[in-house]
Design a protein around this motif. Structure first.
Motif, short mmCIF file in Angstrom:
data_model
loop_
_atom_site.label_atom_id
_atom_site.label_comp_id
_atom_site.label_asym_id
_atom_site.label_seq_id
_atom_site.Cartn_x
_atom_site.Cartn_y
_atom_site.Cartn_z
N CYS A 47 0.83 -1.20 0.00
CA CYS A 47 0.00 0.00 0.00
C CYS A 47 0.87 1.25 0.00
O CYS A 47 0.59 2.21 -0.73
N PHE A 48 1.93 1.24 0.79
CA PHE A 48 2.81 2.42 0.84
C PHE A 48 3.36 2.72 -0.55
O PHE A 48 3.33 3.86 -1.02
N ALA A 49 3.84 1.67 -1.23
CA ALA A 49 4.46 1.89 -2.53
C ALA A 49 3.44 2.28 -3.60
O ALA A 49 3.60 3.28 -4.30
N PRO A 68 1.61 6.15 3.31
CA PRO A 68 1.49 6.87 2.04
C PRO A 68 0.80 8.24 2.18
O PRO A 68 1.16 9.19 1.46
N ALA A 69 -0.13 8.36 3.11
CA ALA A 69 -0.81 9.65 3.27
C ALA A 69 0.15 10.70 3.82
O ALA A 69 0.19 11.84 3.34
N ILE A 70 0.97 10.30 4.80
CA ILE A 70 1.93 11.25 5.37
C ILE A 70 3.01 11.59 4.34
O ILE A 70 3.42 12.74 4.21
N ALA A 71 3.44 10.58 3.57
CA ALA A 71 4.44 10.84 2.52
C ALA A 71 3.92 11.90 1.56
O ALA A 71 4.65 12.81 1.15
N ASP A 72 2.65 11.81 1.22
CA ASP A 72 2.12 12.78 0.27
C ASP A 72 1.91 14.14 0.92
O ASP A 72 2.08 15.17 0.25
N ALA A 73 1.57 14.15 2.19
CA ALA A 73 1.47 15.44 2.87
C ALA A 73 2.83 16.13 2.89
O ALA A 73 2.93 17.35 2.73
N TYR A 86 5.15 15.75 0.63
CA TYR A 86 5.34 16.28 -0.73
C TYR A 86 4.56 17.58 -0.91
O TYR A 86 5.07 18.58 -1.43
N ASN A 87 3.31 17.55 -0.45
CA ASN A 87 2.48 18.75 -0.61
C ASN A 87 3.05 19.93 0.19
O ASN A 87 2.86 21.08 -0.17
N ALA A 88 3.76 19.61 1.26
CA ALA A 88 4.33 20.66 2.09
C ALA A 88 5.58 21.26 1.47
O ALA A 88 5.79 22.47 1.50
N CYS A 89 6.43 20.39 0.91
CA CYS A 89 7.74 20.91 0.51
C CYS A 89 8.24 20.36 -0.82
O CYS A 89 9.35 20.69 -1.23
N GLY A 90 7.45 19.54 -1.49
CA GLY A 90 7.82 19.12 -2.83
C GLY A 90 8.83 17.99 -2.92
O GLY A 90 9.42 17.76 -3.97
N VAL A 91 9.05 17.26 -1.80
CA VAL A 91 9.94 16.10 -1.91
C VAL A 91 9.15 14.81 -1.69
O VAL A 91 8.22 14.76 -0.89
N TYR A 92 9.54 13.80 -2.45
CA TYR A 92 8.91 12.49 -2.31
C TYR A 92 9.72 11.64 -1.35
O TYR A 92 10.90 11.37 -1.60
N MET A 93 9.09 11.23 -0.26
CA MET A 93 9.76 10.35 0.69
C MET A 93 9.40 8.91 0.31
O MET A 93 8.24 8.53 0.31
N THR A 94 10.42 8.14 -0.02
CA THR A 94 10.16 6.79 -0.51
C THR A 94 10.69 5.71 0.41
O THR A 94 10.56 4.53 0.12
N GLU A 95 11.34 6.13 1.50
CA GLU A 95 11.87 5.14 2.42
C GLU A 95 11.34 5.43 3.83
O GLU A 95 11.37 6.56 4.30
N LEU A 96 10.86 4.42 4.48
CA LEU A 96 10.35 4.56 5.84
C LEU A 96 11.49 4.41 6.85
O LEU A 96 12.43 3.68 6.59
N PRO A 97 11.38 5.02 8.03
CA PRO A 97 10.41 6.06 8.40
C PRO A 97 10.91 7.43 7.98
O PRO A 97 12.08 7.59 7.64
N PHE A 98 10.00 8.40 8.03
CA PHE A 98 10.34 9.75 7.58
C PHE A 98 10.92 10.52 8.76
O PHE A 98 10.30 11.41 9.34
N LEU A 99 12.15 10.15 9.11
CA LEU A 99 12.83 10.81 10.23
C LEU A 99 13.17 12.24 9.83
O LEU A 99 13.40 12.51 8.65
N PRO A 100 13.23 13.15 10.80
CA PRO A 100 13.52 14.54 10.47
C PRO A 100 14.77 14.69 9.59
O PRO A 100 14.76 15.45 8.62
N GLU A 101 15.84 13.95 9.94
CA GLU A 101 17.08 14.13 9.17
C GLU A 101 16.92 13.68 7.71
O GLU A 101 17.50 14.25 6.81
N ARG A 102 16.09 12.67 7.51
CA ARG A 102 15.87 12.21 6.13
C ARG A 102 15.06 13.24 5.34
O ARG A 102 15.33 13.49 4.17
#
Lengths: 762, 153
Positions: free
Chosen positions: A375-377, A729-734, A736-752
């Motif tokens: 689902c994430f992918a 996937p919902a947070i990944a897209d949020a 993207y909507n916030a800053c235009g980057v696609y996060m494709t690897e979990l988890p979305f740590l601040p440094e990543r």
């Protein structure tokens, strides 16, 4: 309906909130041996010798077991019905250890302190072998995780264990490449999900002993009592019915207890010594020596037209099985079969996978069971495609989701017999305030608020595989007992089954008792997993209640000397339709079991197997605040609308959803399972492996929009697993909507996130 | 060593090993509500009161209770049942394994904070992990319980 969809309290609530002793460790009686496991410090090694002499000198020492002391019977610990295709690649103990934490020997002593001392004093001589620590290079690696000659697997999984390939496979429909070539836009991306630890609050434990008839009895904190019984019997060469498994209250499972974990170790000690034995894994062992969600790398390719219609999709998954294949086959299958059908209009799809062995902790079952990773992918790619086409992701979903009545080729060709997903998406959109908030609002010099969404499906049981029975009995006083073998792990399925029984029997829930599982008394059930209990066992309860009513009607006909067709069952009594004064109460009928000469017992056992696995469906919407200076993501709001068919228990369904979503948020933002270069798990405590606390998550808002599933009890489907899928996937897209980057690897740590923002700026 | 304590209102003098934790002592003395979720002071399951203050018994050296009063859920069952009814009303107990430590912390909070806002409640209870519920139902139960208590005050 009187019981269905109500906020019925869990039958065990009072006991739980007053701290009554109802869990495995609370109910066992001493004296007993404490069992400890000597664990491998190496990712891969051969055991040359085990010297137990010092350990056995510890006062209170009972035994040290090595691979020479346990049966050489290859088995799997993954709980799955008879048709499972997990390879048989385990021994209780072996002269080879395959991950850091793998069992090298078992010790038992009269006290925990003595057992711990023994475990430290057992001297294991290892020949350290090269280890396979990366699934990407597993096939070419010089080391082989499973070189053993007696490795057992079904030919259909296309195994190549000599190359560390547990399985490979593909399925599909149509010519994807051809359809891709006709699409306006084709996108491709790679996604990576990590292992996650289930982290139920009660760690693994079981207690084994011989009862007065020398029956091997195991009290276990498990989701699969009957499969535990079957596996113990198989491994130790016992007839199945000579083993008894009792499941008391269980402090959470989330799939972790869909595998045998401690049971074989304890049974081995009891069989060896004849004495009661307790195995209790601490939190560190639970992290490092059991199972995790499978790490997956997923490549998604998607082709769409400018209007947003997705015409073709392909998914390639590499799954890290870890050292043993307990749940590897099921999970990899679901990564495709429960993600791709969400693209309901595709003309062609392809799904391919490779499953690799490595010398890391084995993958296992964890809520979502592969569907979460898929689902994430896939949902991330749907969002990306929407952005590429300049479409709103919500509209993109509404254009592509399968509709009620659609055949879903990627979902085993099943027809979607019930779905309100379109309504769920629209409702979720309203709940979050999408139109006002999409895509983003700047809230400070370096803070942005943004929304994101995803949709998901799961299954309800395993079609044509899961088999569950229920027994319903009219007791002497006119009340009912429901016996089931499912294995309530805290979700409340005992209460759900009692509600279903009360509904059919037209009585109050207070008149229904749901008994905990004891394989000596409960009817067979494959266990509480695969989102099956409400849907499959629930139908068995319906059938058993109906049969029971039939028995009572026949008896009433005799008692009232009236033909059965003139009688009607009214819950508290059976009466003659046209002469209602001619009646017999259910309590009188109940008593007749003990008094009448015909000796009828009112008890009915029915089984159920569904040939289909109707998917629950949902839409998840998130609002986040992203700090673009730190990369920190804060979840401000999560709104979900779920179609799980008829809601059986309004409270329990809601709490399932809230809890599952928070687990999904943990997976998306915090839970970062890491290994050292030697294969040792780095974050093996709650100090380092952070599950969400109440400070990390907002109140979760959940709504239901129920379709009616014709094959389920009172129209119900499942709820347990689907709820974990949408956050990543919902947070990944949020983001993207916030800053235009696609996060494709979990988890979305601040440094990543920050790295991604900085890379984009360059 | 010899310790003297009052456990759930009952005086106790016992010879104990000095390196034992309070949690193990309590379970051995029949307080089976006390659960160990982590052993690293992260989950809050083992919360009991020493002189009315919540402590994490998994990491609390037993000698420290010498001369002090210890309360577990067994000692406040009526109160636990009263609050627990609100949890049950929301389905917030789920597997129930974290309920004893959570309830002990909620009852301590009730004694300590007057009309706490949600933020204060979350801050007070931050150390109580729960993997089942996602916390929302727990908050609903707390709010309803506190409202009711407020009304009857």
């Amino acid at each position: 309906m009187r019981q269905i969809s109500q906020k019925v309290r869990k039958l065990d609530a009072q006991a739980l909130v007053t701290g009554m002793p109802v869990y495995t460790q609370d109910i066992v009686q001493g004296p007993y041996l404490t069992v400890k496991i000597v664990r491998s410090p190496h990712a891969h090694a051969k055991i040359l010798s085990v010297d137990a002499s010092k350990a056995m000198k510890v006062p209170g020492a009972a035994c040290v077991l090595t691979h020479r002391d346990v049966p050489h019977v290859r088995h799997t610990l993954g709980g799955y019905a008879y048709a499972g295709s997990n390879p048989y690649d385990r021994l209780v103990l072996e002269d080879r250890v395959r991950f850091v934490g793998d069992a090298a020997a078992i010790v038992a002593a009269e006290t925990a302190e003595a057992a711990e001392r023994m475990a430290r004093l057992v001297k294991v001589e290892y020949e350290v072998l090269p280890a396979v620590l990366d699934m990407d290079t597993a096939e070419e690696a010089p080391a082989v995780v499973h070189p053993e000659e007696d490795y057992v697997c079904k030919p259909s999984i296309r195994n190549g264990n000599a190359r560390n390939v547990l399985a490979c496979g593909e399925s599909g429909n149509g010519d994807v490449e051809k359809v891709f070539s006709q699409c306006d836009v084709v996108l491709e991306d790679d996604y990576h999900t990590l292992g996650n630890s289930q982290c139920m609050m009660e760690t693994f434990r079981s207690y084994s002993f011989y009862d007065k008839n020398r029956k091997l009895t195991v009290i276990s904190s498990t989701q699969i009592p009957f499969l535990v019984r079957r596996t113990i019997a198989y491994v130790f060469g016992l007839p199945i019915s000579t083993v008894r498994v009792i499941k008391p209250k269980v402090g959470g499972g989330f799939g972790a207890k869909q595998s045998l974990v401690t049971e074989l170790f304890g049974a081995a000690v009891t069989i060896k010594t004849g004495l009661p034995a307790m195995v209790l894994f601490d939190r560190r062992e639970s992290f490092t020596a059991t199972t995790t969600r499978h790490e997956m790398k997923l490549r998604v390719k998607m082709g769409a037209m400018r209007d947003g219609t997705v015409r073709a999709v392909s998914l390639y998954v590499r799954e890290n099985a870890g050292a043993y294949g307990d749940h590897a086959m099921g999970c990899v299958g679901l990564s495709g079969h429960k993600s791709l059908p969400m693209l309901g209009k595709v003309e062609a799809y392809s799904f391919r996978y490779d499953v690799l062995y490595t010398n890391l902790i084995p993958g296992g079952a964890f809520r979502g069971y592969g569907a979460t990773q898929g689902c994430f992918a896939v949902e991330s790619m749907v969002n990306k495609m929407a952005h590429a086409l300049g479409l709103d992701p919500v509209e993109m979903r509404l254009k592509n989701i399968p509709m009620e009545g659609d055949v879903m080729p990627a979902y085993y060709g099943e027809t979607l017999t019930s779905s309100h997903l379109d309504r769920c998406i629209r409702r979720g959109k309203e709940m979050i305030g999408w139109d006002e908030k999409y895509p983003r609002r700047q809230t400070g010099s370096h803070t942005v608020r943004a929304v994101g969404m995803a949709a998901s499906m799961q299954g309800s049981g395993i079609g044509g595989v899961d088999k569950c029975f229920a027994t319903v009995r009219l007791d002497e006083d006119g009340r009912y007992t429901v016996l089931n073998g499912a294995g309530d792990m805290g979700t409340g399925c005992d209460t759900i089954l009692a509600q279903i029984a009360a509904e059919v029997l037209e009585t109050d829930i207070a008149n229904v008792h749901a008994a905990a599982v004891d394989t000596d008394y409960s009817p067979y059930d494959k266990g509480s997993f695969a989102s099956a209990t409400t849907y499959v066992t629930g139908m068995a309860v319906v059938k058993a209640c109906e049969r029971l009513i039939g028995q009572m009607m026949a008896e009433a006909a005799a008692a009232l000397e009236t033909p059965e067709e003139r009688l009607v069952f009214q819950g508290d009594c059976i009466l003659e339709k046209d002469a209602p004064e001619n009646r017999i109460s259910v309590s009188d009928l109940a008593r007749r079991q003990m008094t009448s000469g015909n000796c009828h017992a009112f008890t009915a056992t029915c089984g159920h197997m569904s040939q289909t696995s109707p998917p629950p469906l949902m839409a998840g919407f998130v609002e986040i605040e992203l700090d673009t200076q730190t990369g920190q993501v804060k979840v401000l709001d999560y709104a979900a609308c779920i179609d799980c068919g008829t809601v059986i228990n309004a409270n329990l369904a809601r709490v399932q959803a809230e809890g599952g979503i928070v687990q999904g948020i943990g997976m998306a933002l915090y839970e970062n399972m890491q290994f050292s270069s030697q294969g040792k798990m780095r974050n093996n405590s709650f100090l380092q492996y952070k599950i969400p606390s109440r400070l990390d998550v907002p109140p979760i808002r959940v709504a239901f929009d129920s379709s009616y599933e014709p094959t389920g009890p009172f129209g119900a489907k499942s709820i347990g697993e689907i709820v974990i899928n949408t956050p990543a996937p919902a947070i990944a897209d949020a983001i993207y909507n916030a800053c235009g980057v696609y996060m494709t690897e979990l988890p979305f740590l601040p440094e990543r996130v920050l790295d991604a923002i900085n890379n984009k700026a360059e | 060593m010899l310790i003297t304590t009052v456990l759930n209102g009952k005086s106790l003098r016992q010879e104990v090993p000095a390196d034992k934790t309070l949690l193990d002592f309590l379970r051995e003395n029949g307080c089976l509500s006390v659960k160990r979720g982590c052993g690293t002071e992260n989950c809050g399951l083992c919360t009991v009161w020493v002189d009315g203050t919540p402590v994490l018994s998994c990491s609390y050296p037993l000698p420290r209770i010498d001369g002090h009063e210890v309360t577990t859920l067994e000692g406040v069952r009526e109160e636990a049942a009263a609050f627990g009814a609100y949890m049950a009303g929301e389905g917030a107990e789920q597997c129930g394994y974290c309920s004893p430590g959570f309830i002990m912390t909620v009852l301590a909070m009730e004694r300590e904070l007057r009309n706490p806002a949600e933020e204060e409640i979350n801050a007070y209870l931050a150390g109580c992990l729960c993997r089942c519920t996602g916390y929302s139902s727990q908050m609903r139960a707390i709010r309803k319980y506190l409202e009711k208590r407020h009304e009857t005050d």
